[in-house]
Write a protein that holds these residues in place. Structure first.
Motif, mmCIF file in Angstrom:
data_model
loop_
_atom_site.group_PDB
_atom_site.id
_atom_site.type_symbol
_atom_site.label_atom_id
_atom_site.label_comp_id
_atom_site.label_asym_id
_atom_site.label_seq_id
_atom_site.Cartn_x
_atom_site.Cartn_y
_atom_site.Cartn_z
ATOM 1 N N ARG A 142 35.463 47.858 24.408
ATOM 2 C CA ARG A 142 36.651 46.956 24.139
ATOM 3 C C ARG A 142 35.996 45.631 23.695
ATOM 4 O O ARG A 142 36.967 45.026 22.714
ATOM 5 N N VAL B 211 45.341 45.139 23.663
ATOM 6 C CA VAL B 211 45.366 44.404 25.097
ATOM 7 C C VAL B 211 46.240 44.890 25.975
ATOM 8 O O VAL B 211 46.242 45.160 27.114
ATOM 9 N N LEU B 212 47.395 45.586 25.303
ATOM 10 C CA LEU B 212 48.548 46.221 26.102
ATOM 11 C C LEU B 212 47.943 47.340 26.720
ATOM 12 O O LEU B 212 48.506 47.895 27.969
ATOM 13 N N GLY C 261 44.642 48.194 27.780
ATOM 14 C CA GLY C 261 43.989 47.888 28.913
ATOM 15 C C GLY C 261 44.822 47.360 30.021
ATOM 16 O O GLY C 261 44.351 47.895 30.936
ATOM 17 N N ARG C 262 45.939 46.467 29.482
ATOM 18 C CA ARG C 262 46.905 46.306 30.782
ATOM 19 C C ARG C 262 47.716 47.487 31.531
ATOM 20 O O ARG C 262 47.462 47.562 32.670
ATOM 21 N N LEU C 263 47.867 48.455 30.747
ATOM 22 C CA LEU C 263 48.687 49.662 31.220
ATOM 23 C C LEU C 263 47.598 50.450 31.891
ATOM 24 O O LEU C 263 47.847 51.054 33.030
ATOM 25 N N ARG D 121 44.839 49.421 33.561
ATOM 26 C CA ARG D 121 44.740 48.828 34.807
ATOM 27 C C ARG D 121 45.782 48.948 35.940
ATOM 28 O O ARG D 121 45.640 49.161 37.126
ATOM 29 N N ILE D 122 47.150 48.984 35.298
ATOM 30 C CA ILE D 122 48.292 49.117 36.207
ATOM 31 C C ILE D 122 48.362 50.648 36.515
ATOM 32 O O ILE D 122 48.489 50.583 37.972
ATOM 33 N N GLU D 123 47.832 51.441 35.791
ATOM 34 C CA GLU D 123 47.959 52.915 36.350
ATOM 35 C C GLU D 123 46.948 53.173 37.320
ATOM 36 O O GLU D 123 46.918 53.829 38.440
ATOM 37 N N ARG E 256 45.589 50.878 39.565
ATOM 38 C CA ARG E 256 46.320 50.458 40.824
ATOM 39 C C ARG E 256 47.368 51.174 41.361
ATOM 40 O O ARG E 256 47.142 51.611 42.549
#
Length: 316
Positions: free
Chosen positions: A2, A50-51, A53-55, A57-59, A61
């Motif tokens: 990344r 970026v989006l 990567g955020r998704l 991390r949310i998955e 969690r």
């Protein structure tokens, strides 16, 4: 991986943005549009990375939360599945002496609570409010002066015989946390000021470079240009090269700020062409005409301005 994508994406965005400014300065609109589109594509790509990567991390969690919830449910089900007799087995054994444990524990708790109450009473009756007095002495310097202090400014009516200014020495020093916050605030202000100055200098520099100004007319009567046309592909004859050169020449006649009363283009052979425009062009109009000519608008055709200069009436 990344970070590598961020590095190359940032480098591509910086290069595309730089060339957008350069091509706009050179009046090469087609190339500026292409670099602008490339800049938008790179920005969308970086935003997508970026989006994603955020998704991700949310998955992750959410999966961790689901696993913890399943573990808790499994433990609760195990506890519910246990027989009731296994929890307090010692109560079901009448022959054992352990049934007296609970009453003894309760009596011991009552005795300890009574002892703690007696100690608390003795301490409240014998202790002196030393800490409160010390705190009141430190805060006395912040209090408003009373009637006695107004009557005697020198502090002679002070029952303890001390001046209020002496209490300043008893104040605690400023904590490390306050100094740290002040340091961070100062750094943020300095960085913000430097960033604003750099952005302002960049905007003023670009405005100075791209601003159209009225320039003095040239003393020469005309401006001459030497052009070279390169065409790719088969069956590129001299007639087709001449036609492409004249098309580009006629298209760019109106790119200057002053109207061109006369603009002729002649063939020199081997893909070279000579053009003469009247009146003589200023430096800014030269840049506009050159940028329009080199910003190729024909398929498989590239035109290069080899040279440009002023010409007088007595020049051959």
């Amino acid at each position: 991986m990344r970070r590598v994508a961020y590095f190359f994406g940032s480098a591509a965005a910086a290069g595309a943005g730089t060339y957008v400014v350069i091509y706009l300065y050179r009046w090469q609109w087609q190339r500026a549009i292409l670099c602008g589109v490339l800049l938008l594509v790179v920005e969308v790509m970086l935003l997508g990375i970026v989006l994603l990567g955020r998704l991700a991390r949310i998955e992750e969690r959410m999966r961790d939360a689901d696993r913890r919830q399943e573990d808790v449910l499994a433990r609760l089900r195990e506890k519910e599945a246990r027989p009731a007799g296994d929890r307090f087995r010692w109560l079901e054994e009448p022959t054992s002496r352990t049934y007296v444990f609970v009453p003894v524990l309760m009596v011991t708790g009552v005795l300890l609570s009574g002892l703690a109450w007696i100690v608390q009473r003795i301490a409240s009756a014998t202790a002196r409010p030393t800490a409160e007095r010390r705190l009141a002495g430190r805060l006395a310097v912040l209090a408003a002066p009373g009637p006695a202090r107004d009557a005697d400014p020198n502090g002679m009516d002070d029952p303890e015989g001390r001046n209020d200014l002496a209490d300043l020495d008893d104040l605690p020093p400023i904590g490390i946390g306050a100094r740290g916050r002040r340091g961070r605030t100062a750094r943020v202000l300095v960085v913000s000021a430097v960033g604003a100055a750099l952005v302002g200098a960049l905007v003023m520099g670009l405005a100075d470079l791209t601003q159209t100004r009225e320039e003095d007319a040239k003393n020469s009567e005309a401006t001459s240009l030497l052009l070279k046309v390169d065409m790719r592909g088969t069956n590129m004859t001299a007639e087709r090269e001449s036609l492409a050169a004249h098309q580009l020449w006629e298209r760019c006649r109106d790119s200057t700020s002053v109207p061109l009363n006369r603009a002729t283009l002649g063939t020199l052979g081997d893909g070279l062409f000579a053009g003469v425009v009247q009146p003589a062009l200023t430096d800014h109009d030269r840049m506009r005409l050159r940028g329009c000519l080199e910003d190729t608008g024909l398929d498989r055709t590239h035109l290069t301005v080899v040279g440009i200069g002023d010409a007088d009436a007595d020049d051959d």
